[in-house]
Design an enzyme around this catalytic site. Structure first.
Site, PDB file in Angstrom:
ATOM      1  N   PRO A  12     -16.685  32.938  13.953  1.00  0.00           N
ATOM      2  CA  PRO A  12     -15.835  33.827  13.182  1.00  0.00           C
ATOM      3  C   PRO A  12     -16.362  35.254  13.059  1.00  0.00           C
ATOM      4  O   PRO A  12     -17.561  35.474  12.891  1.00  0.00           O
ATOM      5  CB  PRO A  12     -15.791  33.169  11.793  1.00  0.00           C
ATOM      6  CG  PRO A  12     -16.946  32.248  11.764  1.00  0.00           C
ATOM      7  CD  PRO A  12     -17.170  31.801  13.172  1.00  0.00           C
ATOM      8  N   ASN A  13     -15.413  36.172  13.175  1.00  0.00           N
ATOM      9  CA  ASN A  13     -15.637  37.618  12.994  1.00  0.00           C
ATOM     10  C   ASN A  13     -16.400  38.277  14.137  1.00  0.00           C
ATOM     11  O   ASN A  13     -16.528  39.494  14.171  1.00  0.00           O
ATOM     12  CB  ASN A  13     -16.333  37.912  11.645  1.00  0.00           C
ATOM     13  CG  ASN A  13     -15.511  37.417  10.483  1.00  0.00           C
ATOM     14  OD1 ASN A  13     -14.341  37.786  10.374  1.00  0.00           O
ATOM     15  ND2 ASN A  13     -16.059  36.546   9.665  1.00  0.00           N
ATOM     16  N   ARG A  20     -17.313  45.959  13.422  1.00  0.00           N
ATOM     17  CA  ARG A  20     -17.836  45.252  12.250  1.00  0.00           C
ATOM     18  C   ARG A  20     -19.277  45.686  11.980  1.00  0.00           C
ATOM     19  O   ARG A  20     -20.158  45.443  12.800  1.00  0.00           O
ATOM     20  CB  ARG A  20     -17.801  43.751  12.553  1.00  0.00           C
ATOM     21  CG  ARG A  20     -18.407  42.893  11.479  1.00  0.00           C
ATOM     22  CD  ARG A  20     -18.585  41.468  11.942  1.00  0.00           C
ATOM     23  NE  ARG A  20     -19.116  40.647  10.886  1.00  0.00           N
ATOM     24  CZ  ARG A  20     -19.674  39.468  11.072  1.00  0.00           C
ATOM     25  NH1 ARG A  20     -19.745  38.939  12.287  1.00  0.00           N
ATOM     26  NH2 ARG A  20     -20.151  38.792  10.053  1.00  0.00           N
ATOM     27  N   TYR A  25     -24.826  45.030  13.467  1.00  0.00           N
ATOM     28  CA  TYR A  25     -24.504  44.315  14.709  1.00  0.00           C
ATOM     29  C   TYR A  25     -24.436  45.219  15.943  1.00  0.00           C
ATOM     30  O   TYR A  25     -24.249  44.727  17.053  1.00  0.00           O
ATOM     31  CB  TYR A  25     -23.171  43.563  14.549  1.00  0.00           C
ATOM     32  CG  TYR A  25     -23.228  42.518  13.464  1.00  0.00           C
ATOM     33  CD1 TYR A  25     -24.057  41.399  13.602  1.00  0.00           C
ATOM     34  CD2 TYR A  25     -22.494  42.643  12.284  1.00  0.00           C
ATOM     35  CE1 TYR A  25     -24.136  40.442  12.599  1.00  0.00           C
ATOM     36  CE2 TYR A  25     -22.566  41.687  11.278  1.00  0.00           C
ATOM     37  CZ  TYR A  25     -23.385  40.598  11.448  1.00  0.00           C
ATOM     38  OH  TYR A  25     -23.471  39.645  10.450  1.00  0.00           O
ATOM     39  N   ASN A  75     -23.295  31.302  19.098  1.00  0.00           N
ATOM     40  CA  ASN A  75     -23.454  32.068  17.866  1.00  0.00           C
ATOM     41  C   ASN A  75     -22.294  31.645  16.976  1.00  0.00           C
ATOM     42  O   ASN A  75     -21.155  32.086  17.168  1.00  0.00           O
ATOM     43  CB  ASN A  75     -23.411  33.573  18.137  1.00  0.00           C
ATOM     44  CG  ASN A  75     -23.636  34.387  16.858  1.00  0.00           C
ATOM     45  OD1 ASN A  75     -23.622  33.843  15.760  1.00  0.00           O
ATOM     46  ND2 ASN A  75     -23.822  35.689  17.028  1.00  0.00           N
ATOM     47  N   ALA A  78     -20.945  32.838  10.569  1.00  0.00           N
ATOM     48  CA  ALA A  78     -21.189  32.319   9.216  1.00  0.00           C
ATOM     49  C   ALA A  78     -21.185  30.793   9.152  1.00  0.00           C
ATOM     50  O   ALA A  78     -21.811  30.202   8.265  1.00  0.00           O
ATOM     51  CB  ALA A  78     -20.147  32.889   8.256  1.00  0.00           C
ATOM     52  N   GLU A  99     -29.145  28.613  20.194  1.00  0.00           N
ATOM     53  CA  GLU A  99     -28.454  29.283  19.084  1.00  0.00           C
ATOM     54  C   GLU A  99     -28.897  30.751  19.071  1.00  0.00           C
ATOM     55  O   GLU A  99     -30.087  31.042  19.171  1.00  0.00           O
ATOM     56  CB  GLU A  99     -28.883  28.580  17.780  1.00  0.00           C
ATOM     57  CG  GLU A  99     -28.379  29.227  16.512  1.00  0.00           C
ATOM     58  CD  GLU A  99     -28.963  28.542  15.254  1.00  0.00           C
ATOM     59  OE1 GLU A  99     -29.588  27.453  15.358  1.00  0.00           O
ATOM     60  OE2 GLU A  99     -28.817  29.128  14.180  1.00  0.00           O
ATOM     61  N   HIS A 101     -28.467  34.663  17.163  1.00  0.00           N
ATOM     62  CA  HIS A 101     -27.959  35.560  16.118  1.00  0.00           C
ATOM     63  C   HIS A 101     -28.331  36.979  16.489  1.00  0.00           C
ATOM     64  O   HIS A 101     -29.494  37.262  16.808  1.00  0.00           O
ATOM     65  CB  HIS A 101     -28.517  35.193  14.742  1.00  0.00           C
ATOM     66  CG  HIS A 101     -28.104  33.818  14.349  1.00  0.00           C
ATOM     67  ND1 HIS A 101     -26.817  33.512  13.991  1.00  0.00           N
ATOM     68  CD2 HIS A 101     -28.791  32.652  14.370  1.00  0.00           C
ATOM     69  CE1 HIS A 101     -26.726  32.222  13.777  1.00  0.00           C
ATOM     70  NE2 HIS A 101     -27.903  31.667  14.007  1.00  0.00           N
ATOM     71  N   ARG A 108     -32.219  39.177   5.996  1.00  0.00           N
ATOM     72  CA  ARG A 108     -30.977  39.471   5.274  1.00  0.00           C
ATOM     73  C   ARG A 108     -30.853  38.574   4.031  1.00  0.00           C
ATOM     74  O   ARG A 108     -31.852  38.047   3.547  1.00  0.00           O
ATOM     75  CB  ARG A 108     -29.789  39.315   6.237  1.00  0.00           C
ATOM     76  CG  ARG A 108     -29.900  40.271   7.433  1.00  0.00           C
ATOM     77  CD  ARG A 108     -28.719  40.129   8.371  1.00  0.00           C
ATOM     78  NE  ARG A 108     -27.468  40.496   7.725  1.00  0.00           N
ATOM     79  CZ  ARG A 108     -26.263  40.184   8.213  1.00  0.00           C
ATOM     80  NH1 ARG A 108     -26.164  39.509   9.361  1.00  0.00           N
ATOM     81  NH2 ARG A 108     -25.181  40.557   7.578  1.00  0.00           N
TER      82      ARG A 108
HETATM   83  C1  DQA Z   1     -24.650  36.271  12.819  1.00  0.00           C
HETATM   84  C2  DQA Z   1     -25.374  36.142  11.458  1.00  0.00           C
HETATM   85  C3  DQA Z   1     -24.516  35.391  10.473  1.00  0.00           C
HETATM   86  O1  DQA Z   1     -25.188  35.291   9.229  1.00  0.00           O
HETATM   87  C4  DQA Z   1     -23.207  36.116  10.242  1.00  0.00           C
HETATM   88  O2  DQA Z   1     -22.371  35.380   9.361  1.00  0.00           O
HETATM   89  C5  DQA Z   1     -22.490  36.418  11.522  1.00  0.00           C
HETATM   90  C6  DQA Z   1     -23.268  36.896  12.652  1.00  0.00           C
HETATM   91  C7  DQA Z   1     -25.439  37.163  13.806  1.00  0.00           C
HETATM   92  O3  DQA Z   1     -25.118  37.118  14.988  1.00  0.00           O
HETATM   93  O4  DQA Z   1     -26.348  37.899  13.401  1.00  0.00           O
HETATM   94  O5  DQA Z   1     -21.269  36.371  11.597  1.00  0.00           O
HETATM   95  O6  DQA Z   1     -24.529  34.986  13.393  1.00  0.00           O
END
Ligand code: DQA
Length: 147
Positions: A12-13, A20, A25, A75, A78, A99, A101, A108
């Site tokens: 998501p997102n 964003r 990011y 990835n 959230a 995985e 990020h 954070r």
């Molecule tokens: C994320 C870190 C997560 O905490 C966050 O909710 C994301 C992006 C990252 O790529 O740093 O959506 O996975």
């Protein structure tokens, strides 16, 4: 002969990368990152299958769909910090899984420090920006069974 395929799954997102929170990011879009992944994997003799969803169940379906491929880079955004369902799907996977990020989740908010996924994947790459996806592809490719 068809080349082995590494799935690159984003949650998501992450479709909003570029607009964003660029201070966290960066400025690359998801399309930029997917193009990077394709070029990098190509150099290693792999194809990529890039998918994104904002929905938890769709991410579960994606993991099930690609679980016997050459490898998975994920990835989960959230959902990393909330999803027993994605974790359970990853347990069924027979290929290497990394995985990723983009941000350093450990620097954070506290709720980002725990990942439901980390204990069931091959490895984790955190905080190295979009390059993390390339590093994950390298790690998956090195461990993939190509037969
Ligand atoms: C994320 C870190 C997560 O905490 C966050 O909710 C994301 C992006 C990252 O790529 O740093 O959506 O996975």
């Amino acid at each position: 002969m068809a080349r082995p395929v590494i799935a690159v799954l984003n949650g998501p997102n992450l479709n909003l990368l570029g607009e964003r929170d660029p201070s966290v990011y960066g400025s690359e879009t998801l399309a930029d990152i997917e193009a990077r992944c394709a070029a990098y994997a190509d150099g290693l003799g792999f194809d990529v299958d890039c998918r994104q969803s904002n929905r938890e169940g769709e991410l579960v379906d994606m993991v099930q769909d690609v679980r016997h491929g050459a490898g998975i880079v994920i990835n989960a955004g959230a959902y990393t910090h909330t999803s027993v369902a994605i974790r359970d799907a990853l347990v069924t996977v027979t290929c290497p899984v990394v995985e990723v990020h983009i941000s350093n989740v450990h620097a954070r908010e506290r709720f980002r420090h725990y990942s439901y996924l980390s204990a069931v994947v091959t490895g984790v790459i955190v905080g190295l920006g979009p390059q993390g996806y390339e590093l994950a592809i390298a790690a998956v490719a090195a461990r993939a069974s190509t037969t």
